[in-house]
Design a protein around this motif. Sequence first.
Motif, PDB file in Angstrom:
ATOM      1  N   SER A 139      12.656   1.287   1.446  1.00  0.00           N
ATOM      2  CA  SER A 139      12.019   2.074   2.712  1.00  0.00           C
ATOM      3  C   SER A 139      10.673   2.506   2.795  1.00  0.00           C
ATOM      4  N   ASP A 140      10.037   1.436   1.356  1.00  0.00           N
ATOM      5  CA  ASP A 140       8.669   2.092   1.005  1.00  0.00           C
ATOM      6  C   ASP A 140       8.152   0.507   0.645  1.00  0.00           C
ATOM      7  N   GLY A 141       8.518  -0.520   1.472  1.00  0.00           N
ATOM      8  CA  GLY A 141       8.191  -2.131   0.878  1.00  0.00           C
ATOM      9  C   GLY A 141       6.323  -2.030   1.814  1.00  0.00           C
ATOM     10  N   TYR A 142       7.126  -3.439   1.882  1.00  0.00           N
ATOM     11  CA  TYR A 142       5.005  -3.779   3.085  1.00  0.00           C
ATOM     12  C   TYR A 142       5.841  -3.414   4.586  1.00  0.00           C
ATOM     13  N   ASN A 143       4.098  -3.761   4.915  1.00  0.00           N
ATOM     14  CA  ASN A 143       4.753  -2.139   5.958  1.00  0.00           C
ATOM     15  C   ASN A 143       5.631  -3.503   7.514  1.00  0.00           C
ATOM     16  N   LEU A 144       5.213  -4.413   7.181  1.00  0.00           N
ATOM     17  CA  LEU A 144       5.675  -5.246   8.416  1.00  0.00           C
ATOM     18  C   LEU A 144       7.578  -5.764   8.105  1.00  0.00           C
ATOM     19  N   LEU A 145       7.431  -4.916   7.752  1.00  0.00           N
ATOM     20  CA  LEU A 145       9.430  -5.049   7.160  1.00  0.00           C
ATOM     21  C   LEU A 145       9.910  -4.419   7.983  1.00  0.00           C
ATOM     22  N   VAL A 146       9.351  -3.082   8.568  1.00  0.00           N
ATOM     23  CA  VAL A 146       9.654  -1.853   9.942  1.00  0.00           C
ATOM     24  C   VAL A 146       9.646  -3.611  10.888  1.00  0.00           C
ATOM     25  N   PRO A 147       8.719  -4.082  11.533  1.00  0.00           N
ATOM     26  CA  PRO A 147       8.494  -4.559  12.421  1.00  0.00           C
ATOM     27  C   PRO A 147      10.063  -5.797  12.337  1.00  0.00           C
ATOM     28  N   LEU A 148      10.383  -6.087  11.328  1.00  0.00           N
ATOM     29  CA  LEU A 148      10.817  -7.162  10.712  1.00  0.00           C
ATOM     30  C   LEU A 148      12.259  -6.678  10.985  1.00  0.00           C
ATOM     31  N   PRO A 155       6.825  -4.126  -8.351  1.00  0.00           N
ATOM     32  CA  PRO A 155       6.655  -2.967  -7.751  1.00  0.00           C
ATOM     33  C   PRO A 155       5.753  -3.166  -6.556  1.00  0.00           C
ATOM     34  N   SER A 156       6.328  -1.431  -5.894  1.00  0.00           N
ATOM     35  CA  SER A 156       6.309  -1.300  -4.255  1.00  0.00           C
ATOM     36  C   SER A 156       4.789  -1.408  -3.880  1.00  0.00           C
ATOM     37  N   ASN A 157       4.379  -2.152  -2.664  1.00  0.00           N
ATOM     38  CA  ASN A 157       3.207  -1.979  -1.450  1.00  0.00           C
ATOM     39  C   ASN A 157       3.485  -1.258  -1.192  1.00  0.00           C
ATOM     40  N   PRO A 158       2.934   0.143  -0.728  1.00  0.00           N
ATOM     41  CA  PRO A 158       1.506   0.550  -1.644  1.00  0.00           C
ATOM     42  C   PRO A 158       1.504   1.081  -2.265  1.00  0.00           C
ATOM     43  N   GLY A 159       2.631   1.881  -3.051  1.00  0.00           N
ATOM     44  CA  GLY A 159       3.035   3.366  -4.055  1.00  0.00           C
ATOM     45  C   GLY A 159       3.688   2.526  -4.845  1.00  0.00           C
ATOM     46  N   TRP A 183      -3.645   1.663   8.789  1.00  0.00           N
ATOM     47  CA  TRP A 183      -2.732   0.580   9.558  1.00  0.00           C
ATOM     48  C   TRP A 183      -2.028   1.090  10.123  1.00  0.00           C
ATOM     49  N   GLY A 184      -1.520   2.234  10.285  1.00  0.00           N
ATOM     50  CA  GLY A 184       0.460   3.595  10.887  1.00  0.00           C
ATOM     51  C   GLY A 184       0.938   2.854  10.054  1.00  0.00           C
ATOM     52  N   GLY A 185       1.042   2.225   9.443  1.00  0.00           N
ATOM     53  CA  GLY A 185       2.929   1.570   9.013  1.00  0.00           C
ATOM     54  C   GLY A 185       3.634   1.795   7.870  1.00  0.00           C
ATOM     55  N   ASP A 186       2.236   2.587   7.336  1.00  0.00           N
ATOM     56  CA  ASP A 186       3.107   2.646   5.593  1.00  0.00           C
ATOM     57  C   ASP A 186       2.832   4.719   5.665  1.00  0.00           C
ATOM     58  N   ALA A 187       3.948   4.996   4.958  1.00  0.00           N
ATOM     59  CA  ALA A 187       4.656   6.884   5.053  1.00  0.00           C
ATOM     60  C   ALA A 187       3.257   7.234   3.411  1.00  0.00           C
ATOM     61  N   VAL A 188       1.829   7.196   4.048  1.00  0.00           N
ATOM     62  CA  VAL A 188       1.367   7.738   3.157  1.00  0.00           C
ATOM     63  C   VAL A 188       0.086   8.630   3.364  1.00  0.00           C
ATOM     64  N   PRO A 189       0.171   9.866   3.114  1.00  0.00           N
ATOM     65  CA  PRO A 189      -1.122  10.734   3.162  1.00  0.00           C
ATOM     66  C   PRO A 189      -2.712   9.857   3.939  1.00  0.00           C
ATOM     67  N   GLU A 190      -3.597  10.778   5.148  1.00  0.00           N
ATOM     68  CA  GLU A 190      -4.423   9.985   5.927  1.00  0.00           C
ATOM     69  C   GLU A 190      -5.069   9.691   4.624  1.00  0.00           C
TER      70      GLU A 190
END
Length: 379
Positions: free
Chosen positions: A103-112, A148-152, A343-350
Amino acid sequence: MTIGDGTHAVRAGLPEPETYRPTLPGPVFAAHYHLHGDADLATGPYTYGRDANPTWSLLERAISELESPEAPAETVVFASGMGAISAVLLSQLRQGDTVVLPSDGYNLLVPLRERLEGYGIEVRTAPTAGDAQLTVLDGARLLWIESPSNPGLDVCDIRRLAEAAHAQGALVAVDNTLATPLGQRPLDLGADFAVASGTKALTGHGDVLLGYATTRIPALAASVRAWRKTVGAIPGPMEAWLAHRSLATLQLRVDRQASNALALAEALSERPEISGLRHPGLPGDPAHPVAAAQMRGGRFGCVVSFTLPDRAYAQRFLDALRLVDDATSFGGVRSTAERRARWGGDAVPEGFIRFSVGAEDPEDLIADVHRALDAAREA
């Protein structure tokens, strides 16, 4: 003869010496090859430019030697990391299958993920930390790990997860982009696939798009290779040659960047405006115990992540840097940093910063970061 990582990197994939020929032959530009009758179609290695290329072949052999020096393996190279990721997932999964993604991987895993669900594949997700993917493995066809996960920069126990997945018949693929084959060998840890974006640290100069998938199972390699042929996600010969050339400095770059990243992380730990500092090499990092057990040679990667108080603060910091480019991607010899939330695809703070540490002199880099942080605070 047993040889070290640096020697492996320098010699990987080179052809046998031939008088008056270069050590690494130049790129072969060919859309088609000479064929003499039907027999050549069955026996020849090169028939059409979408199927194979001599320049790819050398690079694929080199990556196989780095990802799996102790056992035979096959590598399939692609035009990008996402080409490799998509090929592994879409060649192995069918309607009705279940796949487990981080759930915390590279943000293009979301559209994939959305694409997979549209094909009738069930997608389950869980975080990387704490081996949480174990809780959603039941009945899965494939487990996708990013460690390691990206970006966390969280880390999971790859061997433990692979054993659990295999016990119920699931395949295991590990995104090895951040670690590189010198920092981690997923196939030795039980994975069926080691997959990576060669765009990042593998090539390391920010000028090549490339991806690959490596496996020790010939049938899996054949299915991924067939997928590449069908969708045409092939690398250019020039990109493949540049990637192979870059491998010779892989150990030099990875070691320098890893030591620089740890030095920067240690320096940042003293800054009061920073929160959520992460780097697997820090002894106090939550990921450190597992990372130290499964990552190789003290190579914990070139990425440091941290959070500044807010979006504006983070942008002031980035604007004040002089030796660091505000750019996406990571793994290059020139340091880059970005406010990842843009980029809007990662669950990270501003104010979250993903910092890719390059090969600069560490004293210069750390001084530049301290100066930029001071400027951001005083503005």
